[in-house]
Design an enzyme around this catalytic site. Structure first.
Site, short mmCIF file in Angstrom:
data_model
loop_
_atom_site.label_atom_id
_atom_site.label_comp_id
_atom_site.label_asym_id
_atom_site.label_seq_id
_atom_site.Cartn_x
_atom_site.Cartn_y
_atom_site.Cartn_z
N SER A 151 0.78 -1.02 0.07
CA SER A 151 0.07 -0.06 0.03
C SER A 151 1.03 1.35 0.02
O SER A 151 1.68 1.49 -1.08
CB SER A 151 -0.96 0.01 1.25
OG SER A 151 -1.95 0.69 1.03
N GLU A 204 -9.02 -4.82 -4.63
CA GLU A 204 -8.20 -3.68 -3.43
C GLU A 204 -9.36 -3.03 -2.30
O GLU A 204 -9.79 -3.75 -1.59
CB GLU A 204 -7.58 -2.71 -4.16
CG GLU A 204 -6.16 -3.40 -4.85
CD GLU A 204 -5.34 -3.90 -4.13
OE1 GLU A 204 -5.04 -3.74 -3.10
OE2 GLU A 204 -4.21 -4.48 -4.70
N HIS A 223 -7.63 -5.51 0.02
CA HIS A 223 -6.39 -4.84 0.33
C HIS A 223 -5.75 -5.16 1.48
O HIS A 223 -6.57 -5.22 2.43
CB HIS A 223 -6.81 -3.24 0.48
CG HIS A 223 -5.74 -2.47 0.28
ND1 HIS A 223 -4.71 -2.22 -0.82
CD2 HIS A 223 -5.05 -1.43 1.27
CE1 HIS A 223 -3.88 -1.52 -0.45
NE2 HIS A 223 -4.04 -0.98 0.51
#
Length: 496
Positions: A208, A330, A415
């Protein structure tokens, strides 16, 4: 145990026993003084090692300063505080144990002797939250790797620009978090041999915002030569947003100035209490950063750390072996009951109506979720990752791409869900282990290579811009599939 050889060589000094088994606390001399760690499953683990001076007082919003000497033996057996952050629920533990004095790193090593490959983890959290803890608790070292986790300044403290700072610092300001990461990599280069690591074989990786930061380190001129390979999990230089100019960044900083009644005086802002700073940060917004929701993910071309657009810098720098990938899902809105045109315009600026029409005409893959979720996952993650992979591979840089689609109880993935599979060596479909690929890249420069414990696994072919293929990690199997499955939608944007 692996540490016994180091003990016999006299590289560890005796300390209080850590367990009934008689394990002894490893000690080592580093810049600043002596640290005493712990022995965990045969590894030496050191937590909260300073790699720079505490960025307090006049050092707030400056490049990291050298480590300050301490007296006696510093206890490195317990985690250091996270960098200052607000609680978002998932990070409550870090919020409760946070400090502005946080420029530290963790090291876990199989032995203080030898010359092992090094992996340096940069944590995620939207550049406003999170901490470095994962590597100290991971079994990645079973492959014969020295594992490092890095902390860096977050939010306003890590990324704010301001006209007074620009004047003070030679025409550039902001990106202090990236300076922290570069300083940590310099510390690793200078000191990791004391922990049995090889400074000539360093892999950086992150997820991320940590993946974004890894991509920016691939770009930053000051970081070149400090690492040799990289892994990017769900993050690119801009997350599909435009890059921020220094003038735009200074305007964001002036929002804090106005909220604090500072009148342009940086000394006043440096005197703000951490409590006040974090409270005021909640109202600082960059409207161009996902409608103000991702202010610290819209990256500033500051003129110093990033002298120009990251994609141009990456294309010009020497190529390195890189793994890059995304989760099939995600994140994004879980319902389509919203202004879908506004969402489409956010991720496909100027072509939102065309993009939305294409999504409505799509025969959806149920593994990709509802329309809004697909749209944001593509615009923020999949499309920028495809474009970045092309840049990385265009000059012959060895590049490997993956898509991860494993969810809880057979549900959609999400995610960051792959992080546990990397840190803990959990199997995915076909009994493949992502950790084996990651460690093999660090050790050999190729995810198909051997490590001390890696199992046979599906071959991972390189990414080719003219004929892209990616490794699919699924619930039932892991195999090579065609790359760029979202190409028809990615044509509506060019952002990284």
């Amino acid at each position: 145990m692996r540490l016994r050889a180091a003990l016999a060589a006299g590289l560890l000094l005796a300390a209080a026993p850590l367990s009934a088994a008689g394990d002894e606390a490893p000690r080592i001399d580093i810049p600043g003084g002596t640290v005493a760690g712990a022995v965990i499953d045969g590894d030496a683990v050191f937590r909260g090692i300073p790699y720079a001076a505490p960025p307090l007082g006049d050092l707030r919003w400056r490049s990291p300063a050298p480590v300050v000497q301490w007296n006696g033996v510093r206890d490195a057996s317990r985690p250091g505080p996270a960098c200052l952050q607000k609680s978002e629920g998932w990070n409550r533990a870090q919020y409760l144990y946070a400090s502005e004095d946080c420029l530290t790193l963790d090291v876990r090593t199989p032995s203080l002797t030898g010359k092992r490959p090094v992996m340096v983890w940069i944590h995620g959290g939207s550049n406003r939250s999170g901490s470095s803890g994962g590597p100290a608790d991971s079994n990645m070292t079973d492959h014969g790797i020295v594992h490092v986790g890095v902390q860096y300044r977050l939010g306003l403290l890590g990324f704010m620009s301001h006209p007074a700072l620009t004047a003070e610092q030679g025409g550039a300001s902001g990106n202090y978090a990236l300076m922290d990461q570069i300083a940590a990599l310099q510390w690793v280069h200078d000191n990791i041999a004391r922990f049995g690591g090889d400074p000539g074989n360093v892999t950086i990786y992150g997820e991320s915002a940590g993946s974004q930061d890894v991509s920016l380190l691939l770009a930053a001129p000051q970081a070149q030569g400090l690492f040799h390979k990289a892994i990017l999990q769900s993050g690119t230089p801009g997350f599909g947003m435009s890059f921020r100019s220094l003038a735009e960044a200074e305007a964001v900083g002036l929002q804090l100035d106005e909220a604090a009644d500072a009148g342009g005086d940086i000394a006043t802002l440096r005197a703000l209490s951490p409590v006040a700073l974090l409270d005021l940060q909640q109202d600082v917004r960059d409207a161009a950063a996902e409608r103000g929701q991702a202010t610290w993910l819209r990256i500033t071309i500051d003129g110093k750390v990033l002298p120009e657009a990251p994609d141009r810098l990456i294309a010009r720098n020497a190529p390195k072996p890189v793994i890059i990938g995304v989760d099939k899902v995600e994140f994004g809105p879980g319902s389509d009951d919203m202004d879908l045109l506004a969402l489409a315009e956010t991720w496909f600026p100027g072509r939102g109506a065309e993009a939305l029409a294409a999504y409505r005409a799509e025969t959806p893959d149920p593994r990709r979720g509802n329309l809004a979720l697909r749209l944001q996952s593509d615009g923020e993650f999949h499309c920028p990752a495809d474009r970045l992979a092309d840049i990385l591979a265009a000059k012959g840089g060895p590049t490997w791409f993956y898509e991860f689609d494993v969810g809880e109880n057979g549900g959609l993935t999400r995610h960051a869900y792959e992080v546990g599979f990397v840190f803990d060596r959990k199997p995915v479909g076909g009994d493949a282990r992502m950790q084996d690929y990651w460690a093999a890249l660090a050790i050999t420069g190729d995810p198909n290579g051997r490590t001390e414990i890696a199992q046979p696994r599906p071959r991972w072919d390189r990414w080719k811009p003219d004929k892209p293929r990616q490794l699919f990690f699924g619930e039932e199997e892991s195999r090579m599939i065609p790359g760029k499955p979202r190409a028809a939608f990615c044509a509506f944007s060019e952002n990284f």
